[in-house]
Design an enzyme around this catalytic site. Sequence first.
Site, PDB file in Angstrom:
ATOM      1  N   SER A   8       0.889  -1.174  -0.106  1.00 13.36           N
ATOM      2  CA  SER A   8       0.079  -0.098  -0.015  1.00 13.36           C
ATOM      3  C   SER A   8       1.171   1.246  -0.022  1.00 13.36           C
ATOM      4  CB  SER A   8      -0.896   0.083   1.053  1.00 13.36           C
ATOM      5  OG  SER A   8      -1.613   1.182   1.407  1.00 13.36           O
ATOM      6  N   HIS A  33       0.460  -0.893  -4.817  1.00 17.14           N
ATOM      7  CA  HIS A  33      -1.179  -0.415  -4.577  1.00 17.14           C
ATOM      8  C   HIS A  33      -1.074   0.939  -4.463  1.00 17.14           C
ATOM      9  CE1 HIS A  33      -5.456  -1.251  -3.566  1.00 17.14           C
ATOM     10  NE2 HIS A  33      -5.040  -0.428  -2.589  1.00 17.14           N
ATOM     11  N   ASP A  35      -3.522   4.243  -3.917  1.00 14.60           N
ATOM     12  CA  ASP A  35      -4.584   4.436  -3.358  1.00 14.60           C
ATOM     13  C   ASP A  35      -4.886   5.906  -3.618  1.00 14.60           C
ATOM     14  OD1 ASP A  35      -4.173   2.416  -0.400  1.00 14.60           O
ATOM     15  OD2 ASP A  35      -5.653   2.356  -1.874  1.00 14.60           O
ATOM     16  N   MET A  37      -7.291   9.133  -4.192  1.00 14.42           N
ATOM     17  CA  MET A  37      -8.610   9.430  -3.186  1.00 14.42           C
ATOM     18  C   MET A  37      -9.012  10.909  -3.498  1.00 14.42           C
ATOM     19  SD  MET A  37      -7.744   8.264   0.742  1.00 14.42           S
ATOM     20  CE  MET A  37      -7.043   6.352   0.633  1.00 14.42           C
ATOM     21  N   HIS A  66      -6.290   2.045  -7.143  1.00 16.98           N
ATOM     22  CA  HIS A  66      -7.503   1.853  -6.301  1.00 16.98           C
ATOM     23  C   HIS A  66      -8.279   3.175  -6.432  1.00 16.98           C
ATOM     24  CE1 HIS A  66      -9.494   1.008  -2.208  1.00 16.98           C
ATOM     25  NE2 HIS A  66     -10.394   1.073  -3.031  1.00 16.98           N
ATOM     26  N   MET A  68     -10.622   5.688  -5.448  1.00 18.02           N
ATOM     27  CA  MET A  68     -11.690   5.818  -4.575  1.00 18.02           C
ATOM     28  C   MET A  68     -11.948   7.379  -4.920  1.00 18.02           C
ATOM     29  SD  MET A  68      -9.946   4.259  -1.203  1.00 18.02           S
ATOM     30  CE  MET A  68      -8.227   4.198  -1.816  1.00 18.02           C
ATOM     31  N   MET A 137     -13.058  -4.469   0.577  1.00 16.33           N
ATOM     32  CA  MET A 137     -12.780  -3.325   1.721  1.00 16.33           C
ATOM     33  C   MET A 137     -12.987  -3.919   2.999  1.00 16.33           C
ATOM     34  SD  MET A 137     -11.088  -1.057  -0.177  1.00 16.33           S
ATOM     35  CE  MET A 137     -10.823  -0.274   1.470  1.00 16.33           C
ATOM     36  N   GLY A 142     -10.150   4.940   2.949  1.00 12.94           N
ATOM     37  CA  GLY A 142      -9.804   6.384   2.949  1.00 12.94           C
ATOM     38  C   GLY A 142      -8.396   6.393   3.813  1.00 12.94           C
ATOM     39  N   ASP A 173      -8.456  -5.542   1.179  1.00 15.95           N
ATOM     40  CA  ASP A 173      -7.846  -3.971   1.469  1.00 15.95           C
ATOM     41  C   ASP A 173      -8.070  -3.663   2.548  1.00 15.95           C
ATOM     42  OD1 ASP A 173      -7.483  -0.999  -0.543  1.00 15.95           O
ATOM     43  OD2 ASP A 173      -6.632  -1.795   1.396  1.00 15.95           O
ATOM     44  N   GLY A 174      -7.451  -3.461   3.562  1.00 15.04           N
ATOM     45  CA  GLY A 174      -7.522  -2.583   4.868  1.00 15.04           C
ATOM     46  C   GLY A 174      -7.156  -3.531   5.948  1.00 15.04           C
ATOM     47  N   GLY A 195      -0.616  -2.591   4.409  1.00 16.68           N
ATOM     48  CA  GLY A 195      -0.213  -1.254   4.868  1.00 16.68           C
ATOM     49  C   GLY A 195       0.402  -1.373   6.324  1.00 16.68           C
TER      50      GLY A 195
END
Length: 214
Positions: A8, A33, A35, A37, A66, A68, A137, A142, A173-174, A195
């Site tokens: 991540s 990966h 992210d 946002m 990803h 978002m 998720m 976020g 993820d998460g 992450g």
Amino acid sequence: MEKILCASMMCADFGNLRESVHQLEEAGIDVFHCDIMDGTFVPNFTMGVTDVKAIAAAATKPVDCHLMIDNPANKVEWFIKAGASIIYIHPESERYVVKTLAHIKELGASAGIAINPDTSIPSIEEILNLCDYVMVMTVNPGFSGQKFVQFTRDKIARLAKLKEKYGFKIMVDGACSPQVIDDLSKLGADGFVLGTSALFREGGTYAQHIAALR
Ligand code: DX5
Ligand code: ZN
């Protein structure tokens, strides 16, 4: 089947990005990966096209994005051109999911959906055959460092029953800690976003953390 381990990159050291990418590759990561946002679909703003370009330029392994973000349809091309070969969109953020998944594939990338904890499996069943990946998720999207949302465990078990029929891989993820990864792998998850819970943390090098997960 070997787990797909994705770093991540929102958790990476942006003051030393190129070196971090090289260290993560040497440590054995499979995918970077990213992210993305927009501050609207999720209450945070992280990386952009420039960051993806820099990561892709330093990497030899695949880069995923990803998204978002609201209305990703006319933005997916930016990230594919920046070097991403896998694009995840949220069906919650896109009115014409079928068209956008087809568009991602037309541009030569693999297509995935990422679904929030409260998005049900029946609500996405019609598009499962269009997905190379379904990313579940296990936190509200976020932010890194959040708590695992327990009810998503059963969702992964139910989704795993549909893998054969539709031919997608399950990504998670998460809050993927070593314990969570071990548990969800047994339920049928194929890959994990690493992450602060598994990779960007004290107690070992990137290589040691990744080796312990293999
Ligand atoms: C959450 C992000 C994840 C997150 C995973 O929105 O998509 O990539 O950073 O990291 P941890 O393990 O901190 O949840
Ligand atoms: Zn993510």
